[in-house]
Motif scaffolding. Structure first.
Motif, short mmCIF file in Angstrom:
data_model
loop_
_atom_site.label_atom_id
_atom_site.label_comp_id
_atom_site.label_asym_id
_atom_site.label_seq_id
_atom_site.Cartn_x
_atom_site.Cartn_y
_atom_site.Cartn_z
N GLY A 1 6.12 9.68 57.22
CA GLY A 1 6.79 9.76 58.50
C GLY A 1 6.03 10.61 59.50
N ALA B 1 10.53 11.38 48.07
CA ALA B 1 10.94 12.15 49.25
C ALA B 1 9.74 12.83 49.90
CB ALA B 1 12.00 13.18 48.87
N GLU C 1 10.03 -2.41 50.74
CA GLU C 1 11.14 -1.69 51.35
C GLU C 1 10.66 -1.10 52.67
OE1 GLU C 1 11.94 1.29 48.45
OE2 GLU C 1 12.54 -0.14 46.90
N ARG C 2 11.52 -1.11 53.67
CA ARG C 2 11.15 -0.53 54.96
C ARG C 2 11.97 0.72 55.24
NH1 ARG C 2 7.86 -3.86 58.26
NH2 ARG C 2 7.88 -2.03 59.60
N HIS C 3 11.29 1.76 55.63
CA HIS C 3 11.90 3.02 56.04
C HIS C 3 11.39 3.30 57.45
CE1 HIS C 3 13.25 4.13 51.90
NE2 HIS C 3 12.24 3.31 51.58
N GLY C 4 11.98 2.63 58.44
CA GLY C 4 11.47 2.73 59.79
C GLY C 4 10.04 2.21 59.85
N VAL D 1 7.12 0.47 52.07
CA VAL D 1 6.90 0.87 50.68
C VAL D 1 6.75 -0.39 49.83
CG1 VAL D 1 7.81 2.10 48.69
CG2 VAL D 1 8.25 2.97 50.99
N LEU E 1 7.47 10.04 51.49
CA LEU E 1 8.06 9.48 52.71
C LEU E 1 8.03 10.48 53.86
CD1 LEU E 1 11.09 7.48 51.24
CD2 LEU E 1 8.99 6.56 52.25
#
Length: 258
Positions: A196, A189, A7-10, A14, A192
């Motif tokens: 970030g 949370a 999964e990509r969060h910017g 993940v 991440l």
């Protein structure tokens, strides 16, 4: 079912071990997929930080898939110790990006070794850790016998290695095995948010800093200090005063905003 989800969060990637029905045990195909994915993300300039976790609420990883291994003569030693086979531990250690383990449940034996390969460990309060090599009569091949004593001390490491007892997340935090524990519902949370924050740092600097810390950790203290001094002279002498002033202002501005 896809055994590894990405999964990509910017800038954060993940990686999810996706075998919840088998406690996210490491099958041969999952080992290959994980090793390849970490290597590829290490080369991907858009990925700044990697996060590794397990699917579901009960297991980060229960370790090598013993059911699969039991059907393959001589396979166990080749998987853990052999350089011929894909090695996710080595891939994580050699990855130039910071890798965070979000330990959502039990991390057992090979799964424990997988977590220890990561740069930072954040655990759910319900997570537990165990070394059960003694129960199956197998000598570790992914570094557990050497790393654990260096992290928590020989007495505690031998207690885990000789008994196979599970260590709770609060114990692991008190022993310095994990950075901190958080409520299970807050785990991703929190991880991440940390990822970030790390992703804001220059990627080249992070790669160098990770390499310096890893190489120094393998040396006697005096040699490690000399290594740091050498790297410090080489890196810091190349910094321009104007750049340093701008970065200092950025740090101060960020601090004032918190």
């Amino acid at each position: 079912m896809t055994e590894l989800l990405i999964e990509r969060h910017g800038p954060v990637a993940v990686l999810v071990l996706n075998r919840p029905q088998a406690m996210n045990a490491l099958s041969q195909s999952l080992i290959r997929s994980l090793t390849a994915a970490v290597a590829a993300l290490g080369r991907d300039e858009t990925a700044r930080v990697l996060v590794l976790t397990g699917a579901g609420e009960h297991a980060f990883s229960a370790g090598l898939d013993l059911k699969e291994l039991g059907a393959s003569s001589g396979l166990l030693g080749m998987v853990e110790g052999g350089g011929e086979r894909p090695n996710p531990i080595r891939a994580i250690e050699q990855c130039p990006k910071p890798v965070i383990a979000a330990v959502n449940g039990v991390a057992i034996t090979g799964g424990f070794e997988l977590a220890l390969a990561c740069d930072i460990l954040i655990a759910a309060e319900t997570a537990r850790f165990a070394d059960t090599h003694q129960r199956v009569g197998v000598i570790p091949g992914w570094g557990l016998s050497q790393k654990l004593a260096r992290i928590i001390g020989p007495s505690r490491a031998k207690e885990m290695a000789f008994s196979g007892r599970f260590v709770t997340a609060p114990e692991a935090s008190a022993w310095g095995l994990v950075s901190r524990t958080v409520p299970p519902g807050d785990l991703m949370a929190e991880v991440l948010a940390l990822a970030g924050e790390i992703a804001e740092v220059d990627a080249g600097f992070l790669a160098d800093y990770k390499r310096l810390m890893n190489e120094g950790y393998d040396l006697p203290f005096g040699e490690a200090m000399a290594l740091e001094a050498e790297w410090s002279r080489r890196h810091n002498s190349a910094l321009a005063p104007n750049d340093l002033a701008a970065r200092r202002e950025g740090v101060q501005s960020k601090g004032r905003s918190r």
